[in-house]
Write an enzyme that holds these catalytic residues in place. Sequence first.
Site, PDB file in Angstrom:
ATOM      1  CB  VAL A   5      -0.933   0.017   1.226  1.00 60.82           C
ATOM      2  CG1 VAL A   5      -1.845   1.229   1.184  1.00 60.82           C
ATOM      3  CG2 VAL A   5      -1.734  -1.275   1.300  1.00 60.82           C
ATOM      4  N   GLY A   6       0.771   2.039  -1.065  1.00 60.88           N
ATOM      5  CA  GLY A   6       1.538   3.268  -1.167  1.00 60.88           C
ATOM      6  C   GLY A   6       0.715   4.473  -0.759  1.00 60.88           C
ATOM      7  CG  ASN A   7       2.511   8.041   0.198  1.00 62.96           C
ATOM      8  OD1 ASN A   7       2.220   8.115   1.376  1.00 62.96           O
ATOM      9  ND2 ASN A   7       3.761   7.918  -0.215  1.00 62.96           N
ATOM     10  CB  SER A   8      -1.383   7.635  -4.987  1.00 60.55           C
ATOM     11  OG  SER A   8      -0.375   6.892  -5.647  1.00 60.55           O
ATOM     12  CB  ALA A  10      -2.810  -0.865  -2.427  1.00 57.14           C
ATOM     13  CB  VAL A  97       7.137  -0.885   6.419  1.00 57.98           C
ATOM     14  CG1 VAL A  97       5.924  -0.598   5.519  1.00 57.98           C
ATOM     15  CG2 VAL A  97       7.331  -2.379   6.621  1.00 57.98           C
ATOM     16  CG  ASP A  98       8.026   2.176   1.340  1.00 60.58           C
ATOM     17  OD1 ASP A  98       8.542   2.534   2.421  1.00 60.58           O
ATOM     18  OD2 ASP A  98       7.691   2.981   0.449  1.00 60.58           O
ATOM     19  CG  ASP A 118      10.176   1.916  -3.693  1.00 59.27           C
ATOM     20  OD1 ASP A 118       9.544   2.185  -4.732  1.00 59.27           O
ATOM     21  OD2 ASP A 118       9.676   1.291  -2.740  1.00 59.27           O
TER      22      ASP A 118
END
Length: 240
Positions: A5-8, A10, A97-98, A118
């Site tokens: 799950v990213g900022n914008s 998943a 965590v990413d 990344d």
Amino acid sequence: MQLDVGNSSAKWRVVQGDTLLGRGSYREEDPVSREELLACCEQPDYIWVSSVASAEQDSALSRLLQERWNVEPWFARSEAETLGLRNSYTEPERMGVDRWLAMLAARERSRGRLCVVDAGSALTIDLVSAAGEHEGGYIIPGPDLMERALLLDTDRVRFSEASDYRLDPGCSTAQAVRHGIALAQVGAVRQALAEAGSELHLVLTGGGAAWLYDQLGRCGEFIPDLVLDGLQLQGELRAA
């Protein structure tokens, strides 16, 4: 089931052993992607999540998944040490965590010195020694954030025409902005590699990594699922 799950948005995948059974993307505000996620499998044995979203978004996702499958998701966290990878942060849990999971997966692939990039909403660059020590890293705004900041704070930098992200000098405002952002992204990685001072293996992941990989002359490795691979490693260790 595993989710990154990213900022914008998943991305998710369903695996059984080493077999990929399905994959897709999810946006909280997109009902089609939500239905695809909820129909991805009959009953998962586990749900593992890597998330850099807000606590409210994590809670909403957790409720959605528990209501569908009655399985409580496990949210991975950065640790002081995992499988020989040692965190440089005084408070390890404060590292995204990413970044941690990407380094973990990269180190499982190569035990030499590493540069893990990344390219998402932010561009992160992390160095890992051959002995597994995190040597530190960089966090840089990604292309969208760079462009938004420039347009927000400069009244006369405005354009409506489309322009690609390229490295040659721009001959319009649109080109100058986009090409400048491209130069900053590629230049940051090149400078980080130069500052590292000795030979190391470059590993790239994230939504913008394919473009970045091409601009860097396709050196190193491009691994789209690096964070999910690290999530699987940490999840399997937890479940053992």
